[in-house]
Design a protein around this motif. Structure first.
Motif, PDB file in Angstrom:
ATOM      1  N   PRO A   1       0.804  -1.228   0.000  1.00  0.00           N
ATOM      2  CA  PRO A   1       0.000   0.000   0.000  1.00  0.00           C
ATOM      3  C   PRO A   1       0.840   1.283   0.000  1.00  0.00           C
ATOM      4  O   PRO A   1       0.372   2.325  -0.447  1.00  0.00           O
ATOM      5  CB  PRO A   1      -0.810  -0.113   1.293  1.00  0.00           C
ATOM      6  CG  PRO A   1      -0.877  -1.577   1.573  1.00  0.00           C
ATOM      7  CD  PRO A   1       0.423  -2.140   1.073  1.00  0.00           C
ATOM      8  N   ARG A   2       2.067   1.216   0.472  1.00  0.00           N
ATOM      9  CA  ARG A   2       2.921   2.419   0.532  1.00  0.00           C
ATOM     10  C   ARG A   2       3.786   2.607  -0.706  1.00  0.00           C
ATOM     11  O   ARG A   2       4.572   3.546  -0.780  1.00  0.00           O
ATOM     12  CB  ARG A   2       3.844   2.327   1.752  1.00  0.00           C
ATOM     13  CG  ARG A   2       3.144   2.349   3.075  1.00  0.00           C
ATOM     14  CD  ARG A   2       4.148   2.412   4.218  1.00  0.00           C
ATOM     15  NE  ARG A   2       5.251   1.488   4.044  1.00  0.00           N
ATOM     16  CZ  ARG A   2       5.429   0.372   4.734  1.00  0.00           C
ATOM     17  NH1 ARG A   2       4.558   0.035   5.648  1.00  0.00           N
ATOM     18  NH2 ARG A   2       6.466  -0.392   4.524  1.00  0.00           N
ATOM     19  N   ALA A   3       3.696   1.743  -1.678  1.00  0.00           N
ATOM     20  CA  ALA A   3       4.617   1.756  -2.829  1.00  0.00           C
ATOM     21  C   ALA A   3       4.332   2.900  -3.791  1.00  0.00           C
ATOM     22  O   ALA A   3       3.180   3.272  -4.022  1.00  0.00           O
ATOM     23  CB  ALA A   3       4.523   0.437  -3.573  1.00  0.00           C
ATOM     24  N   ASN A   4       5.409   3.420  -4.370  1.00  0.00           N
ATOM     25  CA  ASN A   4       5.308   4.357  -5.492  1.00  0.00           C
ATOM     26  C   ASN A   4       5.064   3.488  -6.720  1.00  0.00           C
ATOM     27  O   ASN A   4       5.937   2.737  -7.132  1.00  0.00           O
ATOM     28  CB  ASN A   4       6.601   5.158  -5.625  1.00  0.00           C
ATOM     29  CG  ASN A   4       6.608   6.063  -6.836  1.00  0.00           C
ATOM     30  OD1 ASN A   4       5.676   6.072  -7.621  1.00  0.00           O
ATOM     31  ND2 ASN A   4       7.671   6.816  -6.995  1.00  0.00           N
ATOM     32  N   GLN A   5       3.889   3.620  -7.323  1.00  0.00           N
ATOM     33  CA  GLN A   5       3.506   2.729  -8.412  1.00  0.00           C
ATOM     34  C   GLN A   5       3.776   3.303  -9.797  1.00  0.00           C
ATOM     35  O   GLN A   5       3.458   2.670 -10.798  1.00  0.00           O
ATOM     36  CB  GLN A   5       2.028   2.368  -8.280  1.00  0.00           C
ATOM     37  CG  GLN A   5       1.741   1.617  -7.004  1.00  0.00           C
ATOM     38  CD  GLN A   5       0.296   1.189  -6.886  1.00  0.00           C
ATOM     39  OE1 GLN A   5      -0.440   1.149  -7.862  1.00  0.00           O
ATOM     40  NE2 GLN A   5      -0.118   0.849  -5.674  1.00  0.00           N
ATOM     41  N   ALA A   6       4.379   4.478  -9.873  1.00  0.00           N
ATOM     42  CA  ALA A   6       4.612   5.117 -11.172  1.00  0.00           C
ATOM     43  C   ALA A   6       5.912   4.658 -11.825  1.00  0.00           C
ATOM     44  O   ALA A   6       5.964   4.459 -13.038  1.00  0.00           O
ATOM     45  CB  ALA A   6       4.621   6.627 -11.014  1.00  0.00           C
TER      46      ALA A   6
END
Length: 181
Positions: free
Chosen positions: A140-145
């Motif tokens: 949930p805390r991940a940078n997904q870009a």
């Protein structure tokens, strides 16, 4: 004072940004070169004793019966075919018919904000997004870009930031960063 603090934090964040060097895209379009951890299937027509799978060892060699150690690190499969055929011509076979194919690629490594960080099998055409999916997806805390990829290019370790739809190569290390908000 607050504005100066925000400005300095913004500039510090920009200083750590490393776009992918041009060599990243060039490496994807070059012929695949072997390295430690790869496994090849070597076939010599009518020679069952030599036909087998061989792993590239830590020193970058494969050990083939009759011919001994053959350097494989940094070589394409066509170069390995030629090297093994040349060694077999020196007193073993008159006209060896040698074929080499990749049996197993070296793994990719995934770290950071993913469900299960670790080592995963490479599949041709794998993107960063597919590799992250294999590692259990984003937390949930991940940078997904975008992700940071560390790749060996010409014996040098380069790190760059790429979007998740970019292709990865065997041996790459992906790092999924934590987002800031």
């Amino acid at each position: 004072m607050v504005a100066i603090g925000v400005l300095s934090m913004t500039l510090c964040g920009c200083a750590s940004y490393r776009p992918a060097p041009p060599a990243f895209n060039a490496a994807i379009n070059k012929p695949y070169v072997l390295d430690a951890g790869d496994r090849i299937r070597l076939t010599v027509f009518d020679q069952e004793g030599i036909t087998n799978t061989y792993s590239v060892d830590q020193a970058g060699y494969i050990s083939v019966p009759l011919v001994g150690s053959v350097p494989a690190r940094g070589k394409t499969i066509q170069q390995i075919e030629a090297a093994v055929a040349a060694k077999l011509r020196k007193g073993f076979l008159r006209d060896p018919d040698v074929a080499v194919e990749i049996d197993r690629y070296r793994p990719v490594f995934i770290m950071g904000e993913v469900g299960a960080a670790g080592q995963y099998s490479y599949v041709p055409g794998m993107t960063a997004q597919k590799a992250i999916a294999a590692a259990g997806g984003f937390t949930p805390r991940a940078n997904q870009a975008d992700v940071d990829i560390t790749r060996q290019i010409n014996g040098e370790s380069l790190t760059g930031r790429v979007i998740i739809s970019e292709q990865v190569l065997p041996g790459d290390t992906l790092y999924v960063r934590e987002r800031f908000f």
